[in-house]
Write an enzyme that holds these catalytic residues in place. Structure first.
Site, short mmCIF file in Angstrom:
data_model
loop_
_atom_site.label_atom_id
_atom_site.label_comp_id
_atom_site.label_asym_id
_atom_site.label_seq_id
_atom_site.Cartn_x
_atom_site.Cartn_y
_atom_site.Cartn_z
N ARG A 75 0.83 -1.19 0.00
CA ARG A 75 0.00 0.00 0.00
C ARG A 75 0.87 1.25 0.00
O ARG A 75 0.57 2.24 -0.67
CB ARG A 75 -0.95 0.00 1.20
CG ARG A 75 -2.05 -1.04 1.12
CD ARG A 75 -2.94 -1.03 2.36
NE ARG A 75 -3.57 0.26 2.57
CZ ARG A 75 -4.10 0.63 3.76
NH1 ARG A 75 -4.01 -0.16 4.81
NH2 ARG A 75 -4.68 1.81 3.87
N ASN A 111 -7.18 9.52 6.27
CA ASN A 111 -6.36 8.92 5.22
C ASN A 111 -4.90 8.88 5.64
O ASN A 111 -4.44 9.72 6.41
CB ASN A 111 -6.51 9.69 3.91
CG ASN A 111 -7.95 9.64 3.40
OD1 ASN A 111 -8.73 8.78 3.82
ND2 ASN A 111 -8.32 10.58 2.55
N ASP A 113 -2.35 8.49 3.29
CA ASP A 113 -1.61 8.55 2.02
C ASP A 113 -0.83 9.84 1.81
O ASP A 113 -0.08 9.98 0.85
CB ASP A 113 -2.58 8.34 0.84
CG ASP A 113 -3.76 9.31 0.87
OD1 ASP A 113 -4.89 8.89 0.55
OD2 ASP A 113 -3.56 10.49 1.24
N HIS A 128 -5.24 8.84 11.70
CA HIS A 128 -4.90 7.41 11.64
C HIS A 128 -3.46 7.18 11.21
O HIS A 128 -3.11 6.09 10.77
CB HIS A 128 -5.86 6.69 10.68
CG HIS A 128 -7.26 6.63 11.21
ND1 HIS A 128 -8.35 6.30 10.43
CD2 HIS A 128 -7.76 6.87 12.45
CE1 HIS A 128 -9.45 6.33 11.16
NE2 HIS A 128 -9.12 6.69 12.40
N GLY A 197 -16.08 12.32 1.87
CA GLY A 197 -15.53 11.05 1.40
C GLY A 197 -15.28 10.04 2.49
O GLY A 197 -14.30 9.30 2.45
P1 OAD Z 1 -14.73 3.92 3.60
O1 OAD Z 1 -14.28 3.04 2.51
O2 OAD Z 1 -15.39 3.32 4.82
O3 OAD Z 1 -15.76 5.00 3.03
C1 OAD Z 1 -15.42 5.73 1.87
C2 OAD Z 1 -16.61 6.61 1.55
O4 OAD Z 1 -16.25 7.43 0.44
C3 OAD Z 1 -17.85 5.83 1.15
O5 OAD Z 1 -18.97 6.31 1.90
C4 OAD Z 1 -18.04 6.15 -0.35
O6 OAD Z 1 -19.41 6.31 -0.69
C5 OAD Z 1 -17.31 7.46 -0.47
N1 OAD Z 1 -16.69 7.69 -1.79
C6 OAD Z 1 -16.11 6.79 -2.62
N2 OAD Z 1 -15.60 7.43 -3.70
C7 OAD Z 1 -15.84 8.77 -3.51
C8 OAD Z 1 -15.54 9.94 -4.24
N3 OAD Z 1 -14.89 9.89 -5.41
N4 OAD Z 1 -15.95 11.14 -3.74
C9 OAD Z 1 -16.62 11.21 -2.57
N5 OAD Z 1 -16.93 10.13 -1.81
C10 OAD Z 1 -16.54 8.93 -2.28
O7 OAD Z 1 -13.47 4.79 4.05
P2 OAD Z 1 -13.33 5.68 5.34
O8 OAD Z 1 -14.66 6.27 5.75
O9 OAD Z 1 -12.22 6.60 5.12
O10 OAD Z 1 -9.22 3.06 9.38
O11 OAD Z 1 -12.91 4.58 6.45
C11 OAD Z 1 -12.60 5.04 7.76
C12 OAD Z 1 -11.52 4.17 8.32
O12 OAD Z 1 -11.88 2.77 8.20
C13 OAD Z 1 -10.18 4.28 7.57
O13 OAD Z 1 -9.43 5.38 7.99
C14 OAD Z 1 -9.53 2.98 7.98
C15 OAD Z 1 -10.71 2.05 7.72
O14 OAD Z 1 -10.60 0.84 8.39
C16 OAD Z 1 -8.19 2.33 9.86
O15 OAD Z 1 -7.57 1.60 9.13
C17 OAD Z 1 -7.92 2.53 11.32
#
Ligand code: OAD
Length: 252
Positions: A75, A111, A113, A128, A197
């Protein structure tokens, strides 16, 4: 969705134009248009392919450090080849506009990244951690690994006789204390909170929107799909952050 289709409510723009303090929280959706997979999207989400219990917990690292560090290093290497997208660029511009007018701006990101920083965002709080930071299991010494070459072996040995682990927060671990302090201070003082997002299901990060709302901040969500937070925000804009944010910032 074309740029012409993005509808930004005038009342929301007025609130953002007069805000004294804006907090933005981002999730994996903001990096999706840079080619970085999200976690929970149905098909290509990371957790659709891998079990987080096997890779993103201290127990997983203890039981199979080679597998865990190889996966995180893959990653890391992918991220080093990705670039910020128009959504990241728009948030960097938003920060500049807000700071320029004498208001405060904080970008909380889930994020790992570093694409916000690559786009020029400066007031970034990494809730995170980061894929680019790895730390010694023995001494805790943390270093940044930007070199786009894989570690020579997995788990990578540290210089102190320990192992190197990724500097990201695993499930069951606490968020970095400094990040929590900065986030708490920013959220308690903000009058606008934007959630962009993120699926808003991972705590404690997901709590910040509700805390801001409790403090009478205006709340905005920009997300591709509905989330548990969608019903609680003042404005909910469905769409890709790389398309919505440039239109939003240009209209300010
Ligand atoms: P998720 O994968 O849970 O959610 C991503 C969100 O982004 C979803 O609701 C999608 O609908 C939305 N999405 C996808 N593409 C998009 C775009 N182009 N524009 C806008 N929205 C978009 O990811 P996170 O919410 O970031 O934690 O997940 C939270 C945490 O869970 C992460 O930080 C990670 C994960 O496990 C750890 O690893 C501790």
């Amino acid at each position: 969705m074309s740029f012409e289709d993005v509808q930004i409510p005038d009342a929301m723009l007025e609130v953002m134009r007069t805000a004294r303090s804006i907090v933005v929280m981002t999730g994996a959706g903001v990096s999706a248009e840079s080619g970085i997979p999200t976690f929970r999207d149905a098909l290509e989400g990371l957790w659709a392919k891998y079990d987080p219990e096997d890779l993103a917990t201290p127990a997983a690292f203890r039981d199979d450090p080679a597998r865990v560090t190889r996966w995180y290093d893959e990653r890391r290497l992918r991220v080093t080849s990705c670039r910020p997208n128009p959504g990241h660029d728009a948030l960097a511009r938003l920060e500049a506009i807000v700071v320029e007018r004498g208001s405060s701006f904080t970008l909380l990101t889930q994020n790992v990244d570093r694409l916000h920083q690559a786009a020029g965002s400066r007031h970034v709080v990494e809730l995170h951690g980061s894929l680019l930071e790895w730390r010694c299991t023995k001494t805790g010494e943390q270093r940044t690994y930007l070199d786009p070459t894989p570690f020579e072996s997995y788990p990578p040995p540290s210089e102190h006789g320990g192992l190197l682990r990724p500097g990201v927060v695993w499930f069951g671990e606490s968020l970095p204390a400094e990040a929590v302090r900065a986030a708490d201070a920013a959220v308690s003082a903000c009058d606008v909170f934007m959630s962009i997002g993120t699926s808003s299901v991972v705590y404690p990060a997901a709590e910040y929107l509700y805390q801001a709302r409790e403090n009478s901040a205006w709340t905005i969500e920009v997300n591709l799909d509905p989330t548990p937070a969608s019903h609680f925000v003042n404005w909910c804009i469905a769409g890709k952050s790389g398309e919505v944010l440039p239109v939003l910032v240009a209209a300010l």
